[in-house]
Design a protein around this motif. Structure first.
Motif, PDB file in Angstrom:
ATOM      1  N   ALA A   1      32.545   1.791 -87.160  1.00 24.66           N
ATOM      2  CA  ALA A   1      33.592   0.926 -87.709  1.00 24.66           C
ATOM      3  C   ALA A   1      32.972  -0.131 -88.623  1.00 24.66           C
ATOM      4  CB  ALA A   1      34.378   0.267 -86.579  1.00 24.66           C
ATOM      5  N   LYS A   2      31.846  -0.716 -88.211  1.00 25.18           N
ATOM      6  CA  LYS A   2      31.168  -1.710 -89.046  1.00 25.18           C
ATOM      7  C   LYS A   2      30.688  -1.079 -90.346  1.00 25.18           C
ATOM      8  CE  LYS A   2      29.441  -4.664 -85.316  1.00 25.18           C
ATOM      9  NZ  LYS A   2      28.227  -5.114 -84.618  1.00 25.18           N
ATOM     10  N   SER A   3      30.120   0.104 -90.248  1.00 26.92           N
ATOM     11  CA  SER A   3      29.617   0.791 -91.442  1.00 26.92           C
ATOM     12  C   SER A   3      30.752   1.129 -92.400  1.00 26.92           C
ATOM     13  CB  SER A   3      28.868   2.069 -91.051  1.00 26.92           C
ATOM     14  OG  SER A   3      27.716   1.757 -90.322  1.00 26.92           O
TER      15      SER A   3
ATOM     16  N   VAL B   1      28.851   6.050 -76.519  1.00 22.33           N
ATOM     17  CA  VAL B   1      29.930   6.425 -77.440  1.00 22.33           C
ATOM     18  C   VAL B   1      30.655   5.170 -77.922  1.00 22.33           C
ATOM     19  CG1 VAL B   1      32.171   7.595 -77.601  1.00 22.33           C
ATOM     20  CG2 VAL B   1      30.219   8.768 -76.580  1.00 22.33           C
ATOM     21  N   GLY B   2      30.859   4.222 -77.047  1.00 21.23           N
ATOM     22  CA  GLY B   2      31.499   2.964 -77.435  1.00 21.23           C
ATOM     23  C   GLY B   2      30.672   2.209 -78.466  1.00 21.23           C
ATOM     24  N   ILE B   3      29.357   2.162 -78.264  1.00 20.13           N
ATOM     25  CA  ILE B   3      28.465   1.507 -79.222  1.00 20.13           C
ATOM     26  C   ILE B   3      28.503   2.237 -80.560  1.00 20.13           C
ATOM     27  CG2 ILE B   3      26.039   1.002 -79.740  1.00 20.13           C
ATOM     28  CD1 ILE B   3      25.687   0.564 -76.661  1.00 20.13           C
TER      29      ILE B   3
ATOM     30  N   LEU C   1      31.121  -0.238 -96.145  1.00 20.93           N
ATOM     31  CA  LEU C   1      31.239   0.739 -97.219  1.00 20.93           C
ATOM     32  C   LEU C   1      32.514   0.523 -98.025  1.00 20.93           C
ATOM     33  CD1 LEU C   1      30.044   3.227 -98.578  1.00 20.93           C
ATOM     34  CD2 LEU C   1      31.281   4.625 -96.928  1.00 20.93           C
ATOM     35  N   SER C   2      33.595   0.222 -97.333  1.00 17.70           N
ATOM     36  CA  SER C   2      34.863   0.010 -98.051  1.00 17.70           C
ATOM     37  C   SER C   2      34.781  -1.227 -98.930  1.00 17.70           C
ATOM     38  CB  SER C   2      36.028  -0.075 -97.066  1.00 17.70           C
ATOM     39  OG  SER C   2      35.938  -1.250 -96.287  1.00 17.70           O
ATOM     40  N   LYS C   3      34.055  -2.266 -98.504  1.00 17.09           N
ATOM     41  CA  LYS C   3      33.883  -3.464 -99.318  1.00 17.09           C
ATOM     42  C   LYS C   3      33.040  -3.133-100.550  1.00 17.09           C
ATOM     43  CE  LYS C   3      34.283  -6.969 -95.730  1.00 17.09           C
ATOM     44  NZ  LYS C   3      33.573  -8.025 -94.979  1.00 17.09           N
TER      45      LYS C   3
END
Length: 59
Positions: free
Chosen positions: A47-49, A39-41, A53-55
């Protein structure tokens, strides 16, 4: 005689109950620890995705 039997039965049940509880805790920990790690991974990857995506969306 009945009182002695009752005391012995109570002690046996208490001992078995404690052993059963300890075994259950160990099994749960063995199952949940890897799940917690996964779950942590997953959380990090999400969060990275989202950041990527926001960029992309801003440009």
């Amino acid at each position: 005689m009945q009182e002695r039997f009752r005391l012995l039965a109570d002690e046996a049940l208490r001992t078995q109950g404690e052993a059963f509880s300890k075994a259950n805790v160990e099994r749960l920990e063995a199952t949940l620890t890897p799940l917690k790690e996964h779950v942590g991974i997953l959380k990090k990857n999400c969060a990275k995705s989202i950041k990527k995506l926001s960029k992309t969306v801003r440009v």
